[in-house]
Design an enzyme around this catalytic site. Sequence first.
Site, PDB file in Angstrom:
ATOM      1  N   THR A  48       0.813  -1.210   0.000  1.00  0.00           N
ATOM      2  CA  THR A  48       0.000   0.000   0.000  1.00  0.00           C
ATOM      3  C   THR A  48       0.848   1.262   0.000  1.00  0.00           C
ATOM      4  O   THR A  48       0.343   2.342  -0.282  1.00  0.00           O
ATOM      5  CB  THR A  48      -0.946   0.022   1.217  1.00  0.00           C
ATOM      6  OG1 THR A  48      -0.188  -0.199   2.401  1.00  0.00           O
ATOM      7  CG2 THR A  48      -2.004  -1.053   1.085  1.00  0.00           C
ATOM      8  N   ARG A  52       9.614   1.009  -1.751  1.00  0.00           N
ATOM      9  CA  ARG A  52      10.626   1.859  -1.133  1.00  0.00           C
ATOM     10  C   ARG A  52      11.773   0.979  -0.677  1.00  0.00           C
ATOM     11  O   ARG A  52      11.548  -0.057  -0.064  1.00  0.00           O
ATOM     12  CB  ARG A  52      10.066   2.658   0.048  1.00  0.00           C
ATOM     13  CG  ARG A  52      11.008   3.775   0.509  1.00  0.00           C
ATOM     14  CD  ARG A  52      10.407   4.603   1.632  1.00  0.00           C
ATOM     15  NE  ARG A  52       9.252   5.373   1.211  1.00  0.00           N
ATOM     16  CZ  ARG A  52       8.627   6.271   1.991  1.00  0.00           C
ATOM     17  NH1 ARG A  52       9.062   6.476   3.223  1.00  0.00           N
ATOM     18  NH2 ARG A  52       7.583   6.931   1.547  1.00  0.00           N
ATOM     19  N   SER A 148      10.703  10.158   0.501  1.00  0.00           N
ATOM     20  CA  SER A 148      10.298  11.014   1.601  1.00  0.00           C
ATOM     21  C   SER A 148      11.483  11.376   2.503  1.00  0.00           C
ATOM     22  O   SER A 148      12.437  11.986   2.055  1.00  0.00           O
ATOM     23  CB  SER A 148       9.178  10.331   2.399  1.00  0.00           C
ATOM     24  OG  SER A 148       8.638  11.192   3.365  1.00  0.00           O
ATOM     25  N   ASP A 301       9.676  17.931   5.629  1.00  0.00           N
ATOM     26  CA  ASP A 301      10.606  16.849   5.316  1.00  0.00           C
ATOM     27  C   ASP A 301      11.021  16.995   3.843  1.00  0.00           C
ATOM     28  O   ASP A 301      10.522  17.881   3.139  1.00  0.00           O
ATOM     29  CB  ASP A 301       9.994  15.490   5.639  1.00  0.00           C
ATOM     30  CG  ASP A 301       8.800  15.133   4.780  1.00  0.00           C
ATOM     31  OD1 ASP A 301       8.208  16.043   4.166  1.00  0.00           O
ATOM     32  OD2 ASP A 301       8.439  13.944   4.714  1.00  0.00           O
ATOM     33  N   ASP A 305       5.827  16.827   2.236  1.00  0.00           N
ATOM     34  CA  ASP A 305       4.445  16.447   2.543  1.00  0.00           C
ATOM     35  C   ASP A 305       4.191  16.387   4.044  1.00  0.00           C
ATOM     36  O   ASP A 305       3.049  16.223   4.470  1.00  0.00           O
ATOM     37  CB  ASP A 305       4.053  15.126   1.868  1.00  0.00           C
ATOM     38  CG  ASP A 305       4.827  13.920   2.379  1.00  0.00           C
ATOM     39  OD1 ASP A 305       5.833  14.105   3.099  1.00  0.00           O
ATOM     40  OD2 ASP A 305       4.452  12.785   2.040  1.00  0.00           O
ATOM     41  N   ARG A 306       5.249  16.540   4.851  1.00  0.00           N
ATOM     42  CA  ARG A 306       5.065  16.562   6.298  1.00  0.00           C
ATOM     43  C   ARG A 306       5.572  17.898   6.839  1.00  0.00           C
ATOM     44  O   ARG A 306       6.394  18.572   6.220  1.00  0.00           O
ATOM     45  CB  ARG A 306       5.800  15.401   6.970  1.00  0.00           C
ATOM     46  CG  ARG A 306       5.336  14.048   6.448  1.00  0.00           C
ATOM     47  CD  ARG A 306       5.676  12.927   7.398  1.00  0.00           C
ATOM     48  NE  ARG A 306       7.084  12.886   7.728  1.00  0.00           N
ATOM     49  CZ  ARG A 306       7.587  12.266   8.796  1.00  0.00           C
ATOM     50  NH1 ARG A 306       6.778  11.654   9.631  1.00  0.00           N
ATOM     51  NH2 ARG A 306       8.876  12.250   9.016  1.00  0.00           N
ATOM     52  N   GLU A 400      -2.167  12.491  11.179  1.00  0.00           N
ATOM     53  CA  GLU A 400      -1.563  11.373  11.893  1.00  0.00           C
ATOM     54  C   GLU A 400      -0.411  11.903  12.728  1.00  0.00           C
ATOM     55  O   GLU A 400       0.201  12.929  12.395  1.00  0.00           O
ATOM     56  CB  GLU A 400      -1.077  10.290  10.931  1.00  0.00           C
ATOM     57  CG  GLU A 400       0.003  10.714   9.966  1.00  0.00           C
ATOM     58  CD  GLU A 400       0.402   9.588   9.027  1.00  0.00           C
ATOM     59  OE1 GLU A 400      -0.108   8.467   9.184  1.00  0.00           O
ATOM     60  OE2 GLU A 400       1.238   9.841   8.144  1.00  0.00           O
ATOM     61  N   GLU A 401      -0.100  11.205  13.808  1.00  0.00           N
ATOM     62  CA  GLU A 401       0.875  11.714  14.779  1.00  0.00           C
ATOM     63  C   GLU A 401       2.268  11.889  14.199  1.00  0.00           C
ATOM     64  O   GLU A 401       3.066  12.658  14.727  1.00  0.00           O
ATOM     65  CB  GLU A 401       0.939  10.803  16.008  1.00  0.00           C
ATOM     66  CG  GLU A 401       1.047   9.315  15.721  1.00  0.00           C
ATOM     67  CD  GLU A 401       2.450   8.878  15.393  1.00  0.00           C
ATOM     68  OE1 GLU A 401       3.385   9.443  15.969  1.00  0.00           O
ATOM     69  OE2 GLU A 401       2.599   7.981  14.547  1.00  0.00           O
TER      70      GLU A 401
END
Length: 593
Positions: A48, A52, A148, A301, A305-306, A400-401
Amino acid sequence: MAELHGLVDEWLRLDKNPTTREEIERLWESREFAQLEKRLRNRIEFGTAGLRGRMEAGFARMNDLIVIQASQGLCSYVLENVHNAAERGVVVGHDHRHNSERFAKLTAAAFINRGVRVYLHRGVVHTPLVPFSVSKLNAACGVMVTASHNPKNDNGYKVYWENAVQIIAPHDEGIAASIKANLEPQTWDTESVTTSRLCLDKTQEMRDAYFEELRKLSRTLNTNPSCTVKFVHTAMHGVGHTFAVQAFETVGFPAFTSVALQRDPDPEFPTVTFPNPEEKGMDLAIREADTMGALYVLAQDPDADRFAAAEKQPDGTWRIFSGDQLGALLAAWTMEAYKATGKPLDKLAMVASTVSSKMIESMARTEGFRFAESLTGFKYIGNTALALVKEGYEVPFGYEEAIGFMIGSQLRDKDGISTMVSFAELVASQRAKGTSLVSYLDELYNRYGYFQTSNSYFVCEDPTITDRIFSRLRAYETPATDASQPVYPSSIAGLLVTQVRDLTVGYDSANAPSFKPDLPLSAGHMITFRASDTNSENSIVLTIRTSGTEPKIKYYLEGSGKDRAQVKQVLAAVVGSLRDEWMQAGLNGLREP
């Protein structure tokens, strides 16, 4: 040995890249058979999260051949399962890592070879631009080449479905099967990709559309130009700098100060051992902020995206906000905006992963909006948000954390750029009132209860021990009647267990009489316990799960209550009981960080 030799021969037959061919030839000639086994015996798994891994030669690594095979399989699957896929096309983007541009062009070539239109973004882009483009262009799917915040030697292949959300089951299994059915490379041509009539450049159009949506999301567009708060920004050697600069310009904020050493894309990540703002990645930015007298540090990052942030305190120290604290701040800010519209609160919904804080759940219970949990990962958060929209809800926030946040309704994925803008506007709003974000967070704690997390893990190298630990938790006490039902611990550290949800076996004690959980099952072990004291003044939520990539048993523990000192004591006691009684760390040889 003959079987290994066969794998070597098969690699050399398929691979046309001279560098990776030479790697395998050298390993064979130097008789490094153990290394060849690691590289060739098993294929890198498509799941999913797409692909990577480390960039090396071999079926178990990230390289040209693997990217070609993955793209051929994905293309075949999309053509079979998405209506008018060839005409709708695929969006392809890449970050700045070694080989990213080449991997993106190989991906495009595989689709073009099958007559599929390709929207290939020119130059490096931040990850959110790919799902945004999939949505805007009504594409059949999207691929982002990025690893990422992984180490510099890694790369990845992230896949978005036609709904502009990362793939989930059953598409992951379907694509994996399609890859195995399309292993023979059909083209290695990257030279003619951009000149093909099927390859379209919509990069600037999509960037313009993205920033226009960002402008629409702004809540303080008219007052932003007068903001006097100083911000320092770090892109962590990634792709985020130009996007962050344009974002501030778009909503009218004065320019921030960039950390020069980390501003430009650099695949070597020279100033950080691990390019992750959660892993001391903001040290340089904090020093820069101290030098120039700034009060806030903003960070993304490497693929942007973070988002992470820190606030300078009156005593000169810095408060680096956790993902859960940022989630609470941004959720409250989002709720205030929704309230201001006059829309009914019972049509507002927010989403968080099941291992994230339950503070938004408390907020929703108090204020009257809908809160929904999902499995970990934005592939689940995004799809949960879409399902809620179909039910008639507006879902302007999810998180999300692990410092991933979804802002607004146009993008169902985490986005470090839109989050940065929302955070900066929250800062400006609070500072205009003469207060800080730490003070604002304290207000939220007073209103909805104090929440504190204590997350960590145990290292367990032996999977059989891990299985035994979880089996023991499922048969912890003697069953009174039905021996077929799992019997979990009834207490921990003096707290009574009030609910158990086991997403491995499909059990939720709160859903009698079926006891079936609302969330989908997890691939690994995953059990969540809720417990509280007899007066319900202090409670905890504890999720224990296995890692899919590391030999770890992770736990996500959050305590809540009115008295902060009591909450901290409860957390310490629960960690002790978890370690000594539930995990039996000493007996099982578990290691803690």
